[in-house]
Design a protein around this motif. Structure first.
Motif, PDB file in Angstrom:
ATOM      1  N   UNK A  15       0.803  -1.224   0.000  1.00 44.64           N
ATOM      2  CA  UNK A  15       0.000   0.000   0.000  1.00 44.64           C
ATOM      3  C   UNK A  15       0.831   1.267   0.000  1.00 44.64           C
ATOM      4  N   UNK A  16       2.130   1.149   0.141  1.00 44.87           N
ATOM      5  CA  UNK A  16       3.008   2.320   0.171  1.00 44.87           C
ATOM      6  C   UNK A  16       3.819   2.454  -1.117  1.00 44.87           C
ATOM      7  N   UNK A  17       3.433   1.747  -2.151  1.00 43.83           N
ATOM      8  CA  UNK A  17       4.190   1.726  -3.399  1.00 43.83           C
ATOM      9  C   UNK A  17       4.365   3.096  -4.031  1.00 43.83           C
ATOM     10  N   UNK A  18       3.314   3.894  -4.061  1.00 44.61           N
ATOM     11  CA  UNK A  18       3.407   5.228  -4.658  1.00 44.61           C
ATOM     12  C   UNK A  18       4.443   6.072  -3.921  1.00 44.61           C
ATOM     13  N   UNK A  19       4.427   6.030  -2.617  1.00 43.62           N
ATOM     14  CA  UNK A  19       5.405   6.778  -1.822  1.00 43.62           C
ATOM     15  C   UNK A  19       6.816   6.238  -2.041  1.00 43.62           C
ATOM     16  N   UNK A  20       6.974   4.923  -1.972  1.00 39.77           N
ATOM     17  CA  UNK A  20       8.296   4.304  -2.097  1.00 39.77           C
ATOM     18  C   UNK A  20       8.874   4.567  -3.476  1.00 39.77           C
ATOM     19  N   UNK A  21       8.129   4.247  -4.530  1.00 39.06           N
ATOM     20  CA  UNK A  21       8.653   4.391  -5.882  1.00 39.06           C
ATOM     21  C   UNK A  21       8.742   5.854  -6.298  1.00 39.06           C
ATOM     22  N   UNK A  22       7.844   6.681  -5.779  1.00 42.06           N
ATOM     23  CA  UNK A  22       7.945   8.120  -6.044  1.00 42.06           C
ATOM     24  C   UNK A  22       9.206   8.699  -5.426  1.00 42.06           C
ATOM     25  N   UNK A  23       9.505   8.307  -4.205  1.00 43.16           N
ATOM     26  CA  UNK A  23      10.725   8.760  -3.533  1.00 43.16           C
ATOM     27  C   UNK A  23      11.964   8.264  -4.259  1.00 43.16           C
ATOM     28  N   UNK A  24      11.928   7.027  -4.684  1.00 44.03           N
ATOM     29  CA  UNK A  24      13.043   6.464  -5.432  1.00 44.03           C
ATOM     30  C   UNK A  24      13.257   7.235  -6.738  1.00 44.03           C
ATOM     31  N   UNK A  25      12.180   7.525  -7.432  1.00 43.71           N
ATOM     32  CA  UNK A  25      12.255   8.264  -8.697  1.00 43.71           C
ATOM     33  C   UNK A  25      12.811   9.672  -8.517  1.00 43.71           C
ATOM     34  N   UNK A  26      12.367  10.357  -7.478  1.00 44.36           N
ATOM     35  CA  UNK A  26      12.874  11.699  -7.210  1.00 44.36           C
ATOM     36  C   UNK A  26      14.369  11.649  -6.894  1.00 44.36           C
TER      37      UNK A  26
END
Length: 61
Positions: A15-26
Protein backbone atom coordinates in the motif's frame (compact mmCIF):
# COMPACT_ATOMS: atom_id res chain seq x y z
CA UNK A 1 11.55 -10.67 6.31
CA UNK A 2 8.91 -9.63 3.81
CA UNK A 3 7.85 -11.93 0.99
CA UNK A 4 5.79 -10.93 -2.02
CA UNK A 5 3.61 -13.33 -3.96
CA UNK A 6 3.81 -11.45 -7.26
CA UNK A 7 5.45 -8.53 -9.01
CA UNK A 8 2.34 -6.41 -8.47
CA UNK A 9 2.53 -7.09 -4.72
CA UNK A 10 6.18 -6.04 -4.77
CA UNK A 11 5.39 -2.83 -6.68
CA UNK A 12 2.46 -2.03 -4.36
CA UNK A 13 4.78 -2.33 -1.32
CA UNK A 14 1.93 -3.12 1.03
CA UNK A 15 0.00 0.00 0.00
CA UNK A 16 3.01 2.32 0.17
CA UNK A 17 4.19 1.73 -3.40
CA UNK A 18 3.41 5.23 -4.66
CA UNK A 19 5.40 6.78 -1.82
CA UNK A 20 8.30 4.30 -2.10
CA UNK A 21 8.65 4.39 -5.88
CA UNK A 22 7.95 8.12 -6.04
CA UNK A 23 10.73 8.76 -3.53
CA UNK A 24 13.04 6.46 -5.43
CA UNK A 25 12.25 8.26 -8.70
CA UNK A 26 12.87 11.70 -7.21
CA UNK A 27 16.20 10.49 -5.80
CA UNK A 28 17.30 9.12 -9.17
CA UNK A 29 16.28 12.36 -10.89
CA UNK A 30 18.21 14.51 -8.41
CA UNK A 31 21.30 12.32 -8.66
CA UNK A 32 21.18 12.55 -12.47
CA UNK A 33 20.66 16.33 -12.57
CA UNK A 34 23.14 17.29 -9.81
CA UNK A 35 26.37 16.71 -11.80
CA UNK A 36 24.96 18.74 -14.71
CA UNK A 37 24.10 21.66 -12.43
CA UNK A 38 27.51 21.51 -10.74
CA UNK A 39 29.33 21.49 -14.09
CA UNK A 40 27.34 24.50 -15.33
CA UNK A 41 27.94 26.43 -12.14
CA UNK A 42 31.65 25.62 -12.23
CA UNK A 43 31.94 26.82 -15.82
CA UNK A 44 30.08 30.06 -15.03
CA UNK A 45 32.19 30.68 -11.93
CA UNK A 46 35.44 30.16 -13.83
CA UNK A 47 34.31 32.56 -16.56
CA UNK A 48 33.28 35.17 -13.98
CA UNK A 49 36.61 34.89 -12.18
CA UNK A 50 38.55 35.25 -15.45
CA UNK A 51 36.59 38.43 -16.28
CA UNK A 52 37.19 39.77 -12.80
CA UNK A 53 40.94 39.07 -12.98
CA UNK A 54 41.15 40.76 -16.41
CA UNK A 55 39.25 43.80 -15.14
CA UNK A 56 41.42 44.09 -12.05
CA UNK A 57 44.63 43.77 -14.07
CA UNK A 58 43.47 46.57 -16.44
CA UNK A 59 42.55 48.92 -13.59
CA UNK A 60 45.82 48.20 -11.79
CA UNK A 61 47.95 49.59 -14.64
Amino acid sequence: MIYWNSLSDFLAMGGYGLYVWGSFGVNVLIMAVEPIVVARNQKATKARLKRQIRAESRSGD
